[in-house]
Design a protein around this motif. Sequence first.
Motif, mmCIF file in Angstrom:
data_model
loop_
_atom_site.group_PDB
_atom_site.id
_atom_site.type_symbol
_atom_site.label_atom_id
_atom_site.label_comp_id
_atom_site.label_asym_id
_atom_site.label_seq_id
_atom_site.Cartn_x
_atom_site.Cartn_y
_atom_site.Cartn_z
ATOM 1 N N GLN A 269 12.801 50.423 -18.158
ATOM 2 C CA GLN A 269 11.342 50.451 -18.046
ATOM 3 C C GLN A 269 10.700 49.114 -18.416
ATOM 4 O OE1 GLN A 269 9.741 53.369 -16.871
ATOM 5 N NE2 GLN A 269 11.917 53.782 -16.469
ATOM 6 N N VAL A 270 9.688 48.723 -17.650
ATOM 7 C CA VAL A 270 8.850 47.590 -18.038
ATOM 8 C C VAL A 270 7.884 48.089 -19.112
ATOM 9 C CG1 VAL A 270 7.033 46.005 -17.296
ATOM 10 C CG2 VAL A 270 9.038 46.387 -15.836
ATOM 11 N N ILE A 271 7.836 47.405 -20.235
ATOM 12 C CA ILE A 271 6.977 47.811 -21.341
ATOM 13 C C ILE A 271 5.582 47.210 -21.190
ATOM 14 C CG2 ILE A 271 6.675 47.709 -23.857
ATOM 15 C CD1 ILE A 271 9.786 47.625 -24.033
ATOM 16 N N SER A 272 5.523 45.919 -20.848
ATOM 17 C CA SER A 272 4.215 45.281 -20.660
ATOM 18 C C SER A 272 4.384 43.974 -19.905
ATOM 19 C CB SER A 272 3.536 45.003 -22.011
ATOM 20 O OG SER A 272 4.265 44.029 -22.749
ATOM 21 N N PHE A 273 3.284 43.528 -19.286
ATOM 22 C CA PHE A 273 3.252 42.214 -18.665
ATOM 23 C C PHE A 273 1.861 41.627 -18.851
ATOM 24 C CE2 PHE A 273 2.392 39.364 -15.038
ATOM 25 C CZ PHE A 273 3.319 38.376 -15.359
#
Length: 540
Positions: free
Chosen positions: A174-178
Amino acid sequence: MVPHRVPRWPAWLFCASPGWWRTACTLGASVEQRRWPGSPRGARVTSPLACRGCSSTPSRAPEVTLTQERYRVQRLPFSTVSKEDLAAFECIVPGRVVTDPEELEASNVDWLRTFRGCSKVLLRPRTTEEVSRILRHCHERNLAVNPQGGNTGMVGGSVPVFDEIILSTALMNQVISFQSVSGILVCQAGCILEELNRYLEEQDFIMPLDLGAKGSCHIGGNVATNAGGLRFLRYGSLRGTVLGLEVVLADGTILNCLTSLRKDNTGYDLKQLFIGSEGTLGIITAVSILCPPKPEAVNVALFGCPGFAEVLKTFSTCKGMLGEILSAFEFMDAECMQLVRHHLHLASPVQESPFYVLVETSGSSAGHDADKLSAFLERALGSGLVTEGSVAADQRKAKMLWALRERITEALSRDGYVYKYDISLPVERLYDIVTDLRARLGPSAKHVVGYGHLGDGNLHLNVTAEAFNASLLAALEPYVYEWTAGQQGSVSAEHGLGFKKKDVLGYSKPPAAVQVMQQLKALLDPKGILNPYKTLPTQA
């Protein structure tokens, strides 16, 4: 509290004697379908993989010899998995404890089909907390653990040697943040590199690294091996672009250093311990990484060069004339191109040459970059540095040109057994060892080829044979390592040490440095349960 129902586990897991790990694994039919690293998405190949159980009477000869047999490794005194252990794992990761021998085949063999373990259990955590609970249990029980990402490594670091529990990060994706202003991405360790790059491109950014195995490799594995790749010339090492890590230590302690700060000068930079540690000091569960903006204009060109001296001069000319827009400079010899054409049926738009160079530029102005590239081409062709060239007119052709370079590893693997060396050398001497080995090995080798990242001084030296041959290996090692050390080079430029190179670390590091590494291992993993038999030299 509802009692947890203990599942029924296959009887073969427990019927073996204490020395069961010495028994050869039976290799079943080669039916496992898996992605070939570097292949287009959706492309599948059959991989003859291993380990259907423990039997000294296999139904047919194994295609991949057990690592413990080929290299005569002695198993360390770790515990073996019990019914109680499996029940505990089922409580931690319900429904994600794999014990089916057929499902375990792919994870027991590296994708080069060089190393094969005999693990009986694969765990698929989704969260850092689950990884922590798994390791806490394994630490208490003295169970060895083999962390595994995309299993695309080149040195046997991602597969078991014996029966280590395989801990897969595949579901930690999963991408947590950008942060679109700073370009800082925070994601779980199991995110596939190509999918991260696709996610970022939608927001006009890219990953700072690119590899031939991008369709399969995990960012956590990339960081754990300090992977270099094709964008190193432009964006540098992961030691510079990784801002923070979340790591689980051997006893289950969660080390949260997942900062998104560009500057943090408080105490020791602990993340650097785990970058390139190959899962021997802790398991990376999340990564914070600085990503560059997506270039507005990208040009790719392939040239033929009459000799290696011209390759070097072309590189110098490129640096001088293309400057800040030069993003990649790769070279390959004629035999590489012949193998790609023969095994993969990929055609080069450039006539046959002794050497080839692939140049990529990345910038913010198409007109400016085109003018620079045109001036370089005129200079290179006019001075005889290159004999012919082809510039990609669109993205499709650019991908075709890159495929000629990125899929060399795949072509080599289809040529027979491959002896692979990933070395750093002074650029001026980069190809000398290829010429030297061709003379030294003669007809005992099928092919001796050299290619790699010229801008980084990184040579991928490969020797192919019809099958593994101990006498050929003896002619190669330690000769290659001694030759490299004589040039003050490194025996591993970007692939790591893994199982294959752990005992040659001394060719690149002094005894005092190796001793400090061993002390760090003893401090962070006193029982030695994390990725044993890898990275550090065997101790008596």
